[in-house]
Design an enzyme around this catalytic site. Structure first.
Site, PDB file in Angstrom:
ATOM      1  N   GLY A  73      40.997  22.806  38.995  1.00 53.51           N
ATOM      2  CA  GLY A  73      41.602  24.329  38.359  1.00 53.51           C
ATOM      3  C   GLY A  73      43.349  24.306  38.927  1.00 53.51           C
ATOM      4  N   GLN A 113      54.727  37.717  33.286  1.00 51.67           N
ATOM      5  CA  GLN A 113      54.046  37.446  33.807  1.00 51.67           C
ATOM      6  C   GLN A 113      54.106  35.949  32.695  1.00 51.67           C
ATOM      7  OE1 GLN A 113      52.267  40.827  36.861  1.00 51.67           O
ATOM      8  NE2 GLN A 113      51.511  38.680  36.600  1.00 51.67           N
ATOM      9  N   ARG A 168      30.204  21.761  37.103  1.00 51.62           N
ATOM     10  CA  ARG A 168      30.834  21.428  36.117  1.00 51.62           C
ATOM     11  C   ARG A 168      32.220  20.787  35.951  1.00 51.62           C
ATOM     12  NH1 ARG A 168      33.787  25.618  32.358  1.00 51.62           N
ATOM     13  NH2 ARG A 168      34.702  25.482  34.163  1.00 51.62           N
ATOM     14  N   SER A 169      32.518  20.769  37.527  1.00 50.41           N
ATOM     15  CA  SER A 169      33.568  19.585  37.510  1.00 50.41           C
ATOM     16  C   SER A 169      33.631  18.949  38.656  1.00 50.41           C
ATOM     17  CB  SER A 169      34.601  20.453  38.384  1.00 50.41           C
ATOM     18  OG  SER A 169      35.350  21.502  37.583  1.00 50.41           O
ATOM     19  N   CYS A 196      50.325  37.394  43.103  1.00 51.13           N
ATOM     20  CA  CYS A 196      51.437  36.704  42.790  1.00 51.13           C
ATOM     21  C   CYS A 196      52.999  36.906  42.286  1.00 51.13           C
ATOM     22  CB  CYS A 196      51.864  35.538  41.996  1.00 51.13           C
ATOM     23  SG  CYS A 196      50.410  35.873  40.524  1.00 51.13           S
ATOM     24  N   LYS A 245      48.006  46.272  42.298  1.00 46.31           N
ATOM     25  CA  LYS A 245      47.858  45.325  43.207  1.00 46.31           C
ATOM     26  C   LYS A 245      49.119  45.159  44.187  1.00 46.31           C
ATOM     27  CE  LYS A 245      44.274  41.727  41.657  1.00 46.31           C
ATOM     28  NZ  LYS A 245      44.685  39.819  40.372  1.00 46.31           N
ATOM     29  N   GLY A 269      49.015  32.038  35.048  1.00 44.42           N
ATOM     30  CA  GLY A 269      48.500  33.009  35.768  1.00 44.42           C
ATOM     31  C   GLY A 269      47.140  33.193  35.599  1.00 44.42           C
ATOM     32  N   HIS A 323      56.767  34.109  36.655  1.00 37.70           N
ATOM     33  CA  HIS A 323      56.271  35.377  36.467  1.00 37.70           C
ATOM     34  C   HIS A 323      58.069  35.289  37.204  1.00 37.70           C
ATOM     35  CE1 HIS A 323      52.661  34.789  36.373  1.00 37.70           C
ATOM     36  NE2 HIS A 323      51.778  35.706  37.632  1.00 37.70           N
TER      37      HIS A 323
END
Length: 336
Positions: free
Chosen positions: A13, A156, A40-41, A129, A213, A160, A242
């Protein structure tokens, strides 16, 4: 130098790949490196320090013999697999939201609260983040005079959300400029040439999960539930970085010069603030910069101890991958 067996979960990712870059850049002392992802990866070949590694499917037994497991998968995978990793002796540094508000799990930004790492019971959480870059900038002010209230408005980047969101912004931009139909799949509305005041799900109180968050994580990281925090989180058509407009009410007033002096001396902070020369933080400046950039520093003229700041940070690096690896480096310094 002692070396450690390291696993990276979610290695293919956007954040996982950034973790691999940073492990190489910082010459992290790993002996064995195991790259893990979904079926999948599996089979993908990635190169770290000139050596090729084949990505494997993540299973509980993947963590046998691993000292440090860096998780950049989603919260579902973390909830399922992090306990399996700790059972096999690994310390997990998790980038998802799965454990952030667990009272038994430290929520760590190394420039802010590194001492809490010692409290871990096998899992350490990496904050959101947008929270990370805000608390890095505010901690020097908090230590000096305290903070009563924070009003955060975020701008942002689409990274993200992940690589699919970045691809969608690029494709939508091409379509819009070519006067073709713009298709939205990752986001509920067009993101190209648009701003979406909607990040993650909405709660009954009208706030999104992303906004809450920032509220809850800030109080936990600062170890101060008396700090009042409110936030509005907005997704903007930027690929990386961001930005945040932060209004803060301090415990007592500081001059702009004092604020700049405190921030300039802080670890992980870079002051970019010279309006006369049109110098201020921008998202284009943070792609190759791991510091949190702070500028537009000015007194809020509506309250005695009010302050306004503009904060920019690389959400893939300091907001995720770098902070995770800094935590792992602190673990090593503390010998776990």
């Amino acid at each position: 130098m002692e070396k450690y067996n390291v696993a990276v979960v979610g290695a293919t990712g956007a954040v996982g790949r950034e973790m691999l870059n940073i492990l190489e850049e910082r010459d992290f002392p790993f002996a064995e490196l195991k790259l893990l992802a979904t079926e999948r990866s599996a089979g993908t070949i990635l190169t770290v320090k000139g050596q090729e590694y084949e990505v494997e499917v993540t299973t509980p037994d993947s963590f046998q013999g691993i000292d440090i497991a860096l998780f950049s998968a989603g919260s579902g995978a973390s909830k399922q697999l992090a306990p399996e990793a700790t059972k096999r002796g690994a310390v997990v540094v998790d980038n998802s939201s799965a454990f952030r508000m667990d009272p038994e799990v430290p929520l760590v930004v190394p420039e802010v609260n590194p001492e809490t790492i010692a409290e871990h019971q096998g899992i350490i959480a990496n904050p959101n983040c947008s929270t990370i870059q805000m608390v890095v900038a505010l901690k020097p002010l908090y230590d000096q005079v305290g903070i009563k209230r924070i009003v955060a408005s975020t701008y942002q980047a689409v990274s993200g959300t992940g690589k699919d969101a970045m691809d969608e912004l690029i494709e939508q931009s091409k379509a819009y400029l070519a006067d073709k139909e713009v298709e939205a799949e990752v986001y509920p509305h067009q993101i190209a040439f648009n701003c979406l005041p909607h990040i993650d799900i909405f709660f009954d109180n009208g706030y999104t999960k992303e906004e809450m968050k920032m509220v809850n994580e800030t109080q936990k990281i600062m170890a101060d539930n008396n700090i009042k925090v409110t936030a509005t989180a907005v997704r903007v058509p930027v690929l990386i970085g961001h930005a945040e407009s932060i209004n803060v009410e301090l415990g007592s007033a500081l001059s702009v010069a004092e604020v700049k002096e405190l921030l300039a001396a802080a670890s992980g902070v870079e002051v970019v603030d010279n309006p006369a020369e049109l110098l201020y933080p921008m998202q284009t400046q943070c792609e190759e910069n791991d510091n949190v950039l702070v500028g537009r520093i000015r007194r809020d003229q509506t309250i005695d101890a009010g302050l306004d700041l503009w904060i920019v940070g690389n959400n893939l690096r300091k907001g995720a991958a770098l902070n995770t690896i800094q935590i792992a480096e602190e673990l090593i310094s503390n010998r776990f």
